[in-house]
Design an enzyme around this catalytic site. Structure first.
Site, PDB file in Angstrom:
ATOM      1  N   VAL A   1      15.995   1.116   4.515  1.00 16.94           N
ATOM      2  CA  VAL A   1      15.554   2.284   3.748  1.00 16.94           C
ATOM      3  C   VAL A   1      14.254   2.005   2.997  1.00 16.94           C
ATOM      4  O   VAL A   1      13.272   2.722   3.151  1.00 16.94           O
ATOM      5  CB  VAL A   1      16.653   2.745   2.757  1.00 16.94           C
ATOM      6  CG1 VAL A   1      16.127   3.859   1.847  1.00 16.94           C
ATOM      7  CG2 VAL A   1      17.890   3.233   3.514  1.00 16.94           C
ATOM      8  N   CYS A   2      14.220   0.940   2.206  1.00 19.33           N
ATOM      9  CA  CYS A   2      13.107   0.741   1.279  1.00 19.33           C
ATOM     10  C   CYS A   2      11.871   0.112   1.908  1.00 19.33           C
ATOM     11  O   CYS A   2      10.777   0.222   1.356  1.00 19.33           O
ATOM     12  CB  CYS A   2      13.561  -0.111   0.093  1.00 19.33           C
ATOM     13  SG  CYS A   2      14.949   0.609  -0.798  1.00 19.33           S
TER      14      CYS A   2
END
Length: 198
Positions: free
Chosen positions: A116-117
């Site tokens: 995600v990040c």
């Protein structure tokens, strides 16, 4: 090797290594992620590399950045970019501007989580003309499948995947002189000593 990343031409970007977020990285042991993150932060600080830290929603479950980062890089920690929840940190102007202000076109990225990040800012930076290496083992994902899917997606967009030891060796260039000696010491203290003591 041509086009090598060096401590002079690259910036170190550590993204969302937060006390809550690290609990979501389940495909690697927490200790491994922390030791690799510590090693990267120390390389940046002790070699004089540009280091940019960012966090997301510190007042929610994600929490503050790891204490290790505050201890190793107090100046970068105090200047960290606190995002209000923008998933792709590259789309957050304050963060992107901080990276651009380093003047570096080669970026070494690591963070939590890979799925995600990291996946989005790594691809976004490539799209903006930067060269990007993502240090896979200084991050992680909730599952191995999620991690591998993110890595494939990044590679497809031109991101170079690397490991902590691999990128440290690239930055060192030579173990026997200058910054290479410093990086070798960090690698031994943070990573290799655990293997050699076993």
């Amino acid at each position: 090797m041509k086009n090598k990343f060096t401590v002079e031409n690259a910036a170190m970007l550590l993204i969302d290594h937060q006390q809550g977020t690290i609990k979501l990285a389940r495909n690697l042991p927490r200790e491994e992620i922390v030791q690799n993150t510590r090693a990267l932060a120390r390389v940046a600080v002790e070699s004089g590399m540009s280091l940019v830290l960012t966090s997301s929603m510190e007042d929610h479950f994600q929490g503050l950045l790891l204490d290790d980062l505050q201890e190793i890089a107090p100046e970068a920690y105090s200047k960290r970019i606190k995002r209000p929840g923008v998933v792709d940190c590259w789309e957050y102007d304050e963060y992107r501007n901080a990276v651009i202000a380093t003047g570096k076109k080669k970026l070494i990225m690591a963070g939590l989580t890979n799925d995600v990040c990291i996946v989005y800012p790594a691809i976004s930076a490539i799209e903006d003309g930067f060269e990007v290496q993502v240090v896979v083992d200084a991050g992680g994902s909730p599952t191995t499948l999620a991690d591998e899917t993110a890595l494939r997606r990044m590679e497809k967009h031109g991101v170079t995947l690397t490991s902590t030891n691999q990128v440290m060796a690239e930055l060192a260039n030579s173990w026997s002189e200058g910054v290479g000696q410093t990086i070798q010491t960090i690698m031994y203290q943070e990573i290799l000593s655990k293997f050699l003591e076993a």
